[in-house]
Design a protein around this motif. Structure first.
Motif, PDB file in Angstrom:
ATOM      1  N   SER A  12       0.495  -0.968  -0.391  1.00  0.00           N
ATOM      2  CA  SER A  12       0.072   0.265  -0.035  1.00  0.00           C
ATOM      3  C   SER A  12       0.852   0.578  -0.165  1.00  0.00           C
ATOM      4  O   SER A  12       1.293   1.435   0.567  1.00  0.00           O
ATOM      5  CB  SER A  12      -0.875  -0.378   1.130  1.00  0.00           C
ATOM      6  OG  SER A  12      -1.655   0.860   1.118  1.00  0.00           O
ATOM      7  N   SER A  14      -0.050   3.941   1.033  1.00  0.00           N
ATOM      8  CA  SER A  14      -1.041   4.730   1.956  1.00  0.00           C
ATOM      9  C   SER A  14      -0.398   4.313   3.767  1.00  0.00           C
ATOM     10  O   SER A  14      -0.824   3.975   4.367  1.00  0.00           O
ATOM     11  CB  SER A  14      -2.123   5.244   1.924  1.00  0.00           C
ATOM     12  OG  SER A  14      -2.927   4.089   2.091  1.00  0.00           O
ATOM     13  N   SER A  15       0.233   3.252   3.522  1.00  0.00           N
ATOM     14  CA  SER A  15       0.982   2.657   4.566  1.00  0.00           C
ATOM     15  C   SER A  15       1.237   2.485   6.524  1.00  0.00           C
ATOM     16  O   SER A  15       1.981   3.598   5.878  1.00  0.00           O
ATOM     17  CB  SER A  15       2.229   1.799   3.662  1.00  0.00           C
ATOM     18  OG  SER A  15       2.523   0.279   4.902  1.00  0.00           O
ATOM     19  N   ARG A  16       0.741   2.653   6.905  1.00  0.00           N
ATOM     20  CA  ARG A  16       1.344   2.272   8.389  1.00  0.00           C
ATOM     21  C   ARG A  16       2.645   2.125   8.483  1.00  0.00           C
ATOM     22  O   ARG A  16       3.269   2.173   9.976  1.00  0.00           O
ATOM     23  CB  ARG A  16      -0.155   1.935   9.323  1.00  0.00           C
ATOM     24  CG  ARG A  16      -1.318   3.167   9.470  1.00  0.00           C
ATOM     25  CD  ARG A  16      -1.823   1.944  10.075  1.00  0.00           C
ATOM     26  NE  ARG A  16      -3.164   3.122  10.869  1.00  0.00           N
ATOM     27  CZ  ARG A  16      -4.463   2.875  10.541  1.00  0.00           C
ATOM     28  NH1 ARG A  16      -4.647   1.477   9.830  1.00  0.00           N
ATOM     29  NH2 ARG A  16      -4.895   3.586  10.440  1.00  0.00           N
ATOM     30  N   ARG A  19       5.005   3.874   7.233  1.00  0.00           N
ATOM     31  CA  ARG A  19       5.708   4.742   7.367  1.00  0.00           C
ATOM     32  C   ARG A  19       6.080   4.790   9.280  1.00  0.00           C
ATOM     33  O   ARG A  19       6.638   5.128   9.818  1.00  0.00           O
ATOM     34  CB  ARG A  19       4.024   5.837   7.715  1.00  0.00           C
ATOM     35  CG  ARG A  19       3.668   6.767   6.792  1.00  0.00           C
ATOM     36  CD  ARG A  19       2.297   6.959   6.486  1.00  0.00           C
ATOM     37  NE  ARG A  19       1.907   7.617   5.658  1.00  0.00           N
ATOM     38  CZ  ARG A  19       1.665   8.758   5.217  1.00  0.00           C
ATOM     39  NH1 ARG A  19       2.253   9.726   5.908  1.00  0.00           N
ATOM     40  NH2 ARG A  19       0.911   8.983   4.582  1.00  0.00           N
ATOM     41  N   GLU A 149      -2.906  14.297   9.177  1.00  0.00           N
ATOM     42  CA  GLU A 149      -2.842  14.942   7.708  1.00  0.00           C
ATOM     43  C   GLU A 149      -1.911  15.065   7.270  1.00  0.00           C
ATOM     44  O   GLU A 149      -1.511  15.386   5.728  1.00  0.00           O
ATOM     45  CB  GLU A 149      -4.173  15.934   7.983  1.00  0.00           C
ATOM     46  CG  GLU A 149      -5.182  15.932   7.822  1.00  0.00           C
ATOM     47  CD  GLU A 149      -6.847  16.326   8.115  1.00  0.00           C
ATOM     48  OE1 GLU A 149      -6.313  17.635   6.939  1.00  0.00           O
ATOM     49  OE2 GLU A 149      -7.651  16.318   8.621  1.00  0.00           O
ATOM     50  N   GLY A 151       0.835  14.370   7.470  1.00  0.00           N
ATOM     51  CA  GLY A 151       1.846  13.346   6.962  1.00  0.00           C
ATOM     52  C   GLY A 151       2.539  12.864   8.203  1.00  0.00           C
ATOM     53  O   GLY A 151       3.530  11.892   8.408  1.00  0.00           O
TER      54      GLY A 151
END
Length: 184
Positions: A12, A14-16, A19, A149, A151
Motif C-alpha cells: 500500500s 498509504s501504508s502504516r 510510515r 493529515e 503526514g
C-alpha cells in the motif's frame, strides 16, 4: 556505524507499516547508522511476479541486501503471514542473502490474533536465508499507529516504549555481529 536496509513489505502507498518503518529509521539515524529505505511496492511488479532475477531493479535490491550490515523487515500481516509482495522479493534473493546480518522483524496488523506471525511465518524464512542474528521482533496494532493529515505519525505510548526497546537492541546488536558471512 552500520549500514541498515529498512525494508517495507507493504503493498500500500498509504501504508502504516511503511510510515512506522520510516519513523523508526530516524531513531537509527540518530544513533549514527546509515539507513537505506526500500519499499518493495516500488519494485516493478512484472519483475517480482515473473521472477526476473536479472531485472535492474531486482539486481539493485539484491545489492542493497549484500551491502547492509543489518536489515529491518517490516510487513503488514495478511491471513496470519507476511505480505505476498515481501515474499516475492525474498524469493528472488540469493539463498543466503542474510548470511552474517543482524535482522529486526516487525509486523503490523489489525488484531492481536496475528501477533505470532513474526515467529511462525517471518522468522523461519529469515533464518533459512542465513541471518546471523535475528533480534526480538515486535508486532504493532494498527490502532496504535495514527497518521495525521500533515503526514506526521503518532505511535501509542506503550507501543512506542516497546518499539524503542527493540530498535535499541537491534542497534546494539549491529556492533556485535560476528563476521561469519563468508561461512555461508
Amino acid at each position: 556505524m552500520a549500514i541498515v536496509l529498512s525494508v517495507s513489505g507493504s503493498p500500500s502507498a498509504s501504508s502504516r507499516t511503511a510510515r512506522l518503518l520510516r519513523h523508526l529509521d530516524q531513531r537509527l539515524i540518530a544513533q549514527g547508522h546509515q539507513v537505506i529505505p526500500l519499499d518493495v511496492r516500488t519494485l516493478p511488479a512484472e519483475a517480482l511476479l515473473g521472477a526476473d532475477f536479472r531485472h535492474p531493479a531486482i539486481v539493485e535490491a539484491t545489492e542493497l541486501f549484500a551491502r547492509a550490515d543489518g536489515i529491518v523487515v517490516g510487513t503488514p500481516v495478511y491471513k496470519a503471514s507476511y505480505s505476498g509482495v515481501l515474499k516475492a522479493l525474498l524469493d528472488l534473493l540469493p539463498q543466503y542473502a542474510l548470511a552474517g546480518k543482524t535482522v529486526l522483524p516487525l509486523a503490523t496488523g489489525g488484531t492481536t490474533a496475528h501477533v505470532l506471525a513474526i515467529d511462525y511465518a517471518l522468522r523461519p524464512v529469515l533464518n533459512s536465508m542465513g541471518a546471523g542474528h535475528i533480534v526480538q521482533g515486535w508486532f504493532t496494532l494498527d490502532k496504535d499507529i495514527t497518521v495525521h493529515e500533515d503526514g506526521s505519525l503518532t505511535v501509542a505510548a506503550a507501543a512506542t516504549e516497546a518499539l524503542t526497546q527493540v530498535v535499541d537492541q537491534f542497534s546494539a546488536a549491529l556492533g556485535r555481529t560476528p563476521l561469519l558471512a563468508a561461512a555461508g
